[in-house]
Motif scaffolding. Structure first.
Motif, PDB file in Angstrom:
ATOM      1  N   GLU A   1       0.827  -1.212   0.000  1.00  0.00           N
ATOM      2  CA  GLU A   1       0.000   0.000   0.000  1.00  0.00           C
ATOM      3  C   GLU A   1       0.863   1.264   0.000  1.00  0.00           C
ATOM      4  O   GLU A   1       0.555   2.238  -0.684  1.00  0.00           O
ATOM      5  CB  GLU A   1      -0.955   0.003   1.194  1.00  0.00           C
ATOM      6  N   ILE A   2       1.950   1.248   0.742  1.00  0.00           N
ATOM      7  CA  ILE A   2       2.856   2.399   0.772  1.00  0.00           C
ATOM      8  C   ILE A   2       3.466   2.630  -0.611  1.00  0.00           C
ATOM      9  O   ILE A   2       3.468   3.748  -1.129  1.00  0.00           O
ATOM     10  CB  ILE A   2       3.957   2.202   1.839  1.00  0.00           C
ATOM     11  N   LEU A   3       3.967   1.551  -1.225  1.00  0.00           N
ATOM     12  CA  LEU A   3       4.571   1.697  -2.542  1.00  0.00           C
ATOM     13  C   LEU A   3       3.540   2.075  -3.600  1.00  0.00           C
ATOM     14  O   LEU A   3       3.816   2.863  -4.499  1.00  0.00           O
ATOM     15  CB  LEU A   3       5.309   0.413  -2.924  1.00  0.00           C
ATOM     16  N   SER A   4       2.355   1.534  -3.479  1.00  0.00           N
ATOM     17  CA  SER A   4       1.277   1.891  -4.406  1.00  0.00           C
ATOM     18  C   SER A   4       0.944   3.378  -4.278  1.00  0.00           C
ATOM     19  O   SER A   4       0.711   4.062  -5.276  1.00  0.00           O
ATOM     20  CB  SER A   4       0.045   1.035  -4.115  1.00  0.00           C
ATOM     21  N   GLY A   5       0.933   3.877  -3.056  1.00  0.00           N
ATOM     22  CA  GLY A   5       0.685   5.302  -2.833  1.00  0.00           C
ATOM     23  C   GLY A   5       1.746   6.173  -3.475  1.00  0.00           C
ATOM     24  O   GLY A   5       1.439   7.211  -4.074  1.00  0.00           O
ATOM     25  N   ARG A   6       2.991   5.750  -3.375  1.00  0.00           N
ATOM     26  CA  ARG A   6       4.069   6.507  -4.015  1.00  0.00           C
ATOM     27  C   ARG A   6       3.878   6.537  -5.528  1.00  0.00           C
ATOM     28  O   ARG A   6       4.076   7.561  -6.176  1.00  0.00           O
ATOM     29  CB  ARG A   6       5.427   5.884  -3.701  1.00  0.00           C
ATOM     30  N   MET A   7       3.464   5.400  -6.088  1.00  0.00           N
ATOM     31  CA  MET A   7       3.254   5.350  -7.532  1.00  0.00           C
ATOM     32  C   MET A   7       2.090   6.243  -7.944  1.00  0.00           C
ATOM     33  O   MET A   7       2.155   6.933  -8.955  1.00  0.00           O
ATOM     34  CB  MET A   7       3.018   3.916  -7.982  1.00  0.00           C
ATOM     35  N   ARG A   8       1.044   6.257  -7.143  1.00  0.00           N
ATOM     36  CA  ARG A   8      -0.099   7.128  -7.435  1.00  0.00           C
ATOM     37  C   ARG A   8       0.314   8.606  -7.375  1.00  0.00           C
ATOM     38  O   ARG A   8      -0.101   9.400  -8.210  1.00  0.00           O
ATOM     39  CB  ARG A   8      -1.239   6.873  -6.467  1.00  0.00           C
ATOM     40  N   ASP A   9       1.114   8.956  -6.378  1.00  0.00           N
ATOM     41  CA  ASP A   9       1.594  10.341  -6.268  1.00  0.00           C
ATOM     42  C   ASP A   9       2.412  10.731  -7.495  1.00  0.00           C
ATOM     43  O   ASP A   9       2.253  11.821  -8.046  1.00  0.00           O
ATOM     44  CB  ASP A   9       2.449  10.530  -5.007  1.00  0.00           C
ATOM     45  N   TRP A  10       3.299   9.827  -7.914  1.00  0.00           N
ATOM     46  CA  TRP A  10       4.140  10.098  -9.078  1.00  0.00           C
ATOM     47  C   TRP A  10       3.266  10.260 -10.315  1.00  0.00           C
ATOM     48  O   TRP A  10       3.467  11.168 -11.120  1.00  0.00           O
ATOM     49  CB  TRP A  10       5.149   8.969  -9.262  1.00  0.00           C
ATOM     50  N   THR A  11       2.281   9.382 -10.448  1.00  0.00           N
ATOM     51  CA  THR A  11       1.366   9.463 -11.593  1.00  0.00           C
ATOM     52  C   THR A  11       0.597  10.771 -11.581  1.00  0.00           C
ATOM     53  O   THR A  11       0.424  11.416 -12.629  1.00  0.00           O
ATOM     54  CB  THR A  11       0.394   8.271 -11.581  1.00  0.00           C
TER      55      THR A  11
ATOM     56  N   GLU B   1      12.532  16.932 -13.222  1.00  0.00           N
ATOM     57  CA  GLU B   1      12.360  16.609 -11.798  1.00  0.00           C
ATOM     58  C   GLU B   1      11.773  15.210 -11.628  1.00  0.00           C
ATOM     59  O   GLU B   1      12.188  14.450 -10.760  1.00  0.00           O
ATOM     60  CB  GLU B   1      11.416  17.607 -11.132  1.00  0.00           C
ATOM     61  N   LEU B   2      10.774  14.898 -12.456  1.00  0.00           N
ATOM     62  CA  LEU B   2      10.122  13.596 -12.358  1.00  0.00           C
ATOM     63  C   LEU B   2      11.074  12.462 -12.731  1.00  0.00           C
ATOM     64  O   LEU B   2      11.071  11.408 -12.091  1.00  0.00           O
ATOM     65  CB  LEU B   2       8.874  13.558 -13.237  1.00  0.00           C
ATOM     66  N   LEU B   3      11.891  12.660 -13.749  1.00  0.00           N
ATOM     67  CA  LEU B   3      12.870  11.638 -14.123  1.00  0.00           C
ATOM     68  C   LEU B   3      13.885  11.426 -13.007  1.00  0.00           C
ATOM     69  O   LEU B   3      14.245  10.291 -12.685  1.00  0.00           O
ATOM     70  CB  LEU B   3      13.580  12.019 -15.423  1.00  0.00           C
ATOM     71  N   ALA B   4      14.350  12.516 -12.394  1.00  0.00           N
ATOM     72  CA  ALA B   4      15.295  12.401 -11.281  1.00  0.00           C
ATOM     73  C   ALA B   4      14.642  11.670 -10.118  1.00  0.00           C
ATOM     74  O   ALA B   4      15.251  10.802  -9.489  1.00  0.00           O
ATOM     75  CB  ALA B   4      15.775  13.786 -10.852  1.00  0.00           C
ATOM     76  N   SER B   5      13.396  12.008  -9.842  1.00  0.00           N
ATOM     77  CA  SER B   5      12.664  11.361  -8.760  1.00  0.00           C
ATOM     78  C   SER B   5      12.484   9.876  -9.039  1.00  0.00           C
ATOM     79  O   SER B   5      12.693   9.034  -8.170  1.00  0.00           O
ATOM     80  CB  SER B   5      11.290  12.030  -8.603  1.00  0.00           C
ATOM     81  N   GLN B   6      12.115   9.560 -10.268  1.00  0.00           N
ATOM     82  CA  GLN B   6      11.897   8.163 -10.631  1.00  0.00           C
ATOM     83  C   GLN B   6      13.181   7.358 -10.490  1.00  0.00           C
ATOM     84  O   GLN B   6      13.181   6.277  -9.909  1.00  0.00           O
ATOM     85  CB  GLN B   6      11.366   8.059 -12.056  1.00  0.00           C
ATOM     86  N   SER B   7      14.292   7.900 -10.992  1.00  0.00           N
ATOM     87  CA  SER B   7      15.539   7.144 -10.921  1.00  0.00           C
ATOM     88  C   SER B   7      16.039   7.034  -9.486  1.00  0.00           C
ATOM     89  O   SER B   7      16.644   6.039  -9.107  1.00  0.00           O
ATOM     90  CB  SER B   7      16.602   7.766 -11.819  1.00  0.00           C
ATOM     91  N   ARG B   8      15.753   8.022  -8.663  1.00  0.00           N
ATOM     92  CA  ARG B   8      16.208   8.006  -7.275  1.00  0.00           C
ATOM     93  C   ARG B   8      15.406   7.012  -6.438  1.00  0.00           C
ATOM     94  O   ARG B   8      15.963   6.247  -5.660  1.00  0.00           O
ATOM     95  CB  ARG B   8      16.110   9.415  -6.685  1.00  0.00           C
TER      96      ARG B   8
ATOM     97  N   GLY C   1      -0.406  15.992 -13.720  1.00  0.00           N
ATOM     98  CA  GLY C   1      -0.483  17.415 -13.385  1.00  0.00           C
ATOM     99  C   GLY C   1       0.509  18.279 -14.140  1.00  0.00           C
ATOM    100  O   GLY C   1       0.516  19.495 -13.996  1.00  0.00           O
ATOM    101  N   GLY C   2       1.401  17.643 -14.909  1.00  0.00           N
ATOM    102  CA  GLY C   2       2.331  18.404 -15.728  1.00  0.00           C
ATOM    103  C   GLY C   2       3.578  18.881 -15.008  1.00  0.00           C
ATOM    104  O   GLY C   2       4.214  19.841 -15.434  1.00  0.00           O
ATOM    105  N   ARG C   3       3.936  18.227 -13.903  1.00  0.00           N
ATOM    106  CA  ARG C   3       5.151  18.626 -13.181  1.00  0.00           C
ATOM    107  C   ARG C   3       6.370  18.526 -14.098  1.00  0.00           C
ATOM    108  O   ARG C   3       6.398  17.727 -15.029  1.00  0.00           O
ATOM    109  CB  ARG C   3       5.330  17.726 -11.955  1.00  0.00           C
ATOM    110  N   ASN C   4       7.392  19.267 -13.791  1.00  0.00           N
ATOM    111  CA  ASN C   4       8.608  19.331 -14.588  1.00  0.00           C
ATOM    112  C   ASN C   4       9.153  17.932 -14.890  1.00  0.00           C
ATOM    113  O   ASN C   4       9.420  17.150 -13.982  1.00  0.00           O
ATOM    114  CB  ASN C   4       9.645  20.167 -13.835  1.00  0.00           C
ATOM    115  N   ARG C   5       9.333  17.644 -16.170  1.00  0.00           N
ATOM    116  CA  ARG C   5       9.782  16.325 -16.625  1.00  0.00           C
ATOM    117  C   ARG C   5      11.142  15.943 -16.025  1.00  0.00           C
ATOM    118  O   ARG C   5      11.338  14.816 -15.591  1.00  0.00           O
ATOM    119  CB  ARG C   5       9.837  16.316 -18.145  1.00  0.00           C
TER     120      ARG C   5
END
Length: 120
Positions: A51-61, A72-79, A66-70
């Motif tokens: 559930e915790i990991l699913s929540g993180r994935m939902r937040d990222w999605t 930033e999102l790539l850095a977040s995803q790789s981190r 929402g159009g957040r900076n690409r």
């Protein structure tokens, strides 16, 4: 990663995640109800981690949608993605090993002796 920011692809992946999460939840529910206490307890711990990991994935999605900076999102995803995957693998390994110890104690003895032989 080319389609990670395509909204249709993101929604499709999220649907697959939801379907997999539901399947895991049903299996965990059955183990929690039918299994021995230690196995049931381990199943509940795995469910919480999922559930915790699913929540993180939902937040990222939501950030993608929402159009957040690409960048930033790539850095977040790789981190976080590598860490999350390693964490989930460890949780599932611990769950599986714990279940086997409870459900097949003689097999565990055999696995321990094999492990000792390999480390010599």
């Amino acid at each position: 990663m080319n389609d990670d920011f395509d909204l249709v692809a993101v929604r499709a992946r999220l649907q697959v995640v939801d379907e997999q999460r539901d399947a895991v939840a049903r299996a965990i529910g059955a183990v929690a109800v039918e299994g021995p206490y230690e196995v049931a307890h381990r199943a509940e711990s795995v469910a919480k981690a999922i559930e915790i990991l699913s929540g993180r994935m939902r937040d990222w999605t939501a950030d993608v949608v929402g159009g957040r900076n690409r960048n930033e999102l790539l850095a977040s995803q790789s981190r976080y993605a590598v860490r999350d995957q390693a964490e989930m693998e460890e949780i599932l390994d611990n769950f599986t090993n714990g279940c086997r110890r409870v459900l097949r104690p003689t097999e565990r003895d055999w696995l321990d002796s094999m492990s000792r032989l390999r480390h010599r």
